[in-house]
Design a protein around this motif. Structure first.
Motif, PDB file in Angstrom:
ATOM      1  N   GLN A 103      64.070  51.625  61.002  1.00  0.00           N
ATOM      2  CA  GLN A 103      62.474  51.249  61.468  1.00  0.00           C
ATOM      3  C   GLN A 103      62.016  50.676  60.149  1.00  0.00           C
ATOM      4  O   GLN A 103      61.156  49.606  60.591  1.00  0.00           O
ATOM      5  N   LYS A 104      62.169  51.148  59.142  1.00  0.00           N
ATOM      6  CA  LYS A 104      61.511  50.548  57.847  1.00  0.00           C
ATOM      7  C   LYS A 104      61.793  49.171  57.561  1.00  0.00           C
ATOM      8  O   LYS A 104      61.047  48.073  57.359  1.00  0.00           O
ATOM      9  N   THR A 105      63.268  49.076  57.958  1.00  0.00           N
ATOM     10  CA  THR A 105      63.797  47.503  57.988  1.00  0.00           C
ATOM     11  C   THR A 105      63.054  46.540  58.808  1.00  0.00           C
ATOM     12  O   THR A 105      62.670  45.593  58.745  1.00  0.00           O
ATOM     13  N   LYS A 106      63.092  47.276  60.006  1.00  0.00           N
ATOM     14  CA  LYS A 106      62.343  46.323  61.001  1.00  0.00           C
ATOM     15  C   LYS A 106      60.824  46.118  60.848  1.00  0.00           C
ATOM     16  O   LYS A 106      60.344  44.950  60.918  1.00  0.00           O
ATOM     17  N   ASN A 107      60.184  47.098  60.204  1.00  0.00           N
ATOM     18  CA  ASN A 107      58.776  46.986  59.697  1.00  0.00           C
ATOM     19  C   ASN A 107      58.698  45.655  58.706  1.00  0.00           C
ATOM     20  O   ASN A 107      57.685  45.088  58.736  1.00  0.00           O
ATOM     21  N   ILE A 108      59.583  45.739  57.727  1.00  0.00           N
ATOM     22  CA  ILE A 108      59.683  44.751  56.823  1.00  0.00           C
ATOM     23  C   ILE A 108      59.812  43.326  57.437  1.00  0.00           C
ATOM     24  O   ILE A 108      59.127  42.405  56.980  1.00  0.00           O
ATOM     25  N   ALA A 109      60.782  43.419  58.418  1.00  0.00           N
ATOM     26  CA  ALA A 109      61.103  42.106  58.879  1.00  0.00           C
ATOM     27  C   ALA A 109      59.971  41.633  59.702  1.00  0.00           C
ATOM     28  O   ALA A 109      59.490  40.260  59.869  1.00  0.00           O
ATOM     29  N   MET A 110      59.049  42.566  60.504  1.00  0.00           N
ATOM     30  CA  MET A 110      58.003  42.268  61.277  1.00  0.00           C
ATOM     31  C   MET A 110      56.873  41.597  60.468  1.00  0.00           C
ATOM     32  O   MET A 110      56.412  40.695  60.640  1.00  0.00           O
ATOM     33  N   GLY A 111      56.661  42.468  59.327  1.00  0.00           N
ATOM     34  CA  GLY A 111      55.710  41.956  58.400  1.00  0.00           C
ATOM     35  C   GLY A 111      55.892  40.381  57.882  1.00  0.00           C
ATOM     36  O   GLY A 111      54.986  39.622  57.830  1.00  0.00           O
ATOM     37  N   ALA A 112      57.228  40.220  57.596  1.00  0.00           N
ATOM     38  CA  ALA A 112      57.542  39.050  56.900  1.00  0.00           C
ATOM     39  C   ALA A 112      57.408  37.970  58.283  1.00  0.00           C
ATOM     40  O   ALA A 112      56.801  36.913  57.973  1.00  0.00           O
ATOM     41  N   ARG A 113      57.571  38.271  59.312  1.00  0.00           N
ATOM     42  CA  ARG A 113      57.327  37.250  60.694  1.00  0.00           C
ATOM     43  C   ARG A 113      55.905  37.175  60.641  1.00  0.00           C
ATOM     44  O   ARG A 113      55.473  35.952  60.994  1.00  0.00           O
ATOM     45  N   VAL A 114      55.188  38.137  60.605  1.00  0.00           N
ATOM     46  CA  VAL A 114      53.749  37.899  60.708  1.00  0.00           C
ATOM     47  C   VAL A 114      52.911  37.104  59.621  1.00  0.00           C
ATOM     48  O   VAL A 114      52.109  36.089  59.950  1.00  0.00           O
ATOM     49  N   THR A 115      53.509  37.236  58.460  1.00  0.00           N
ATOM     50  CA  THR A 115      53.133  36.347  57.527  1.00  0.00           C
ATOM     51  C   THR A 115      53.393  34.871  57.827  1.00  0.00           C
ATOM     52  O   THR A 115      52.874  33.969  57.321  1.00  0.00           O
ATOM     53  N   SER A 116      54.535  34.890  58.167  1.00  0.00           N
ATOM     54  CA  SER A 116      55.219  33.457  58.267  1.00  0.00           C
ATOM     55  C   SER A 116      54.474  32.887  59.450  1.00  0.00           C
ATOM     56  O   SER A 116      54.006  31.438  59.312  1.00  0.00           O
ATOM     57  N   VAL A 117      54.058  33.709  60.511  1.00  0.00           N
ATOM     58  CA  VAL A 117      53.114  32.815  61.612  1.00  0.00           C
ATOM     59  C   VAL A 117      51.817  32.431  60.844  1.00  0.00           C
ATOM     60  O   VAL A 117      51.360  31.546  61.321  1.00  0.00           O
ATOM     61  N   GLY A 118      51.164  33.540  59.987  1.00  0.00           N
ATOM     62  CA  GLY A 118      50.156  33.044  59.669  1.00  0.00           C
ATOM     63  C   GLY A 118      50.111  31.691  58.823  1.00  0.00           C
ATOM     64  O   GLY A 118      49.133  30.689  58.903  1.00  0.00           O
ATOM     65  N   HIS A 119      51.263  31.663  58.052  1.00  0.00           N
ATOM     66  CA  HIS A 119      51.294  30.149  57.414  1.00  0.00           C
ATOM     67  C   HIS A 119      51.552  29.139  58.328  1.00  0.00           C
ATOM     68  O   HIS A 119      50.714  28.062  57.874  1.00  0.00           O
TER      69      HIS A 119
END
Length: 210
Positions: free
Chosen positions: A70-86
């Motif tokens: 879940q931690k790994t998924k959380n990190i991946a989701m955070g990266a995806r959200v940041t990418s969406v923001g960019h």
């Protein structure tokens, strides 16, 4: 709320940024909770292992694996959200550039309508033709003035002689009543008008012409 009002792109971008920041904060909060739970499970597994409770250790170990996943998924989701923001910011920037290009294109169209190429070319040709005509007129006027003011040397000499002859005639008419002093026009002897001969008058005219 006005459903027919078009949303401002900049305001939409700011709203999207706020939502993404809120999502990142939530993900960060969840990640910290997962880390705390991970440490708690590790400590419990160690305690159970010391007491020989292997079955309970395996159960907690499965939970630990799930938490780490879940931690790994959380990190991946955070990266995806940041990418969406960019990506959203990039799209917003592209939208701004597209709007600027559209405005520039409209301005160019307006200028093009105000000054079409054919009209501009015709005005330039008319200006050049008018300028050429003015140059030709100025040249003709200058040539005419030069021809009017240009005096032939022979004609000029004839005019001078005519004027001097007229002066001589006038002088000849006044000579009888005007006493003459000593000069190149007379002898050293003072003469009256009755004493002036034709030769003296000719010498006077010759002196005036020289």
């Amino acid at each position: 709320m006005n459903f027919f009002k078009k949303e401002d792109p900049k305001e939409a971008q700011r709203s999207n940024d706020r939502q993404l920041r809120r999502t990142n904060r939530d993900l960060s909060h969840d990640y910290k909770q997962l880390e705390r739970r991970e440490k708690e499970l590790e400590m419990e597994i160690k305690k159970l292992a010391k007491t020989g409770q292997i079955s309970a250790c395996k159960t907690l170990a499965k939970q630990l694996v799930q938490i780490r996943e879940q931690k790994t998924k959380n990190i991946a989701m955070g990266a995806r959200v940041t990418s969406v923001g960019h990506q959203a910011k990039t799209m917003g920037s592209m939208g701004t550039m597209a709007t600027a290009m559209g405005t520039t294109a409209n301005t160019m169209k307006i200028v093009d309508k105000q000054m079409p190429l054919e009209k501009f070319a015709a005005q330039m040709r008319d200006f050049q033709q008018t300028n050429d005509r003015m140059d030709m007129k100025a040249e003709v006027i200058n040539d005419t003035l030069d021809s009017m003011l240009d005096v032939d040397e022979g004609e000029e000499e004839a005019v001078i002689n005519q004027v001097l002859d007229e002066i001589g005639i006038e002088v000849r008419g006044k000579m009888p009543s005007v006493p003459m002093g000593t000069s190149d026009f007379t002898s050293t002897k003072t003469k009256t008008g009755n004493d002036i001969s034709d030769a003296d008058l000719d010498r006077m005219l010759a002196s005036l012409k020289s």
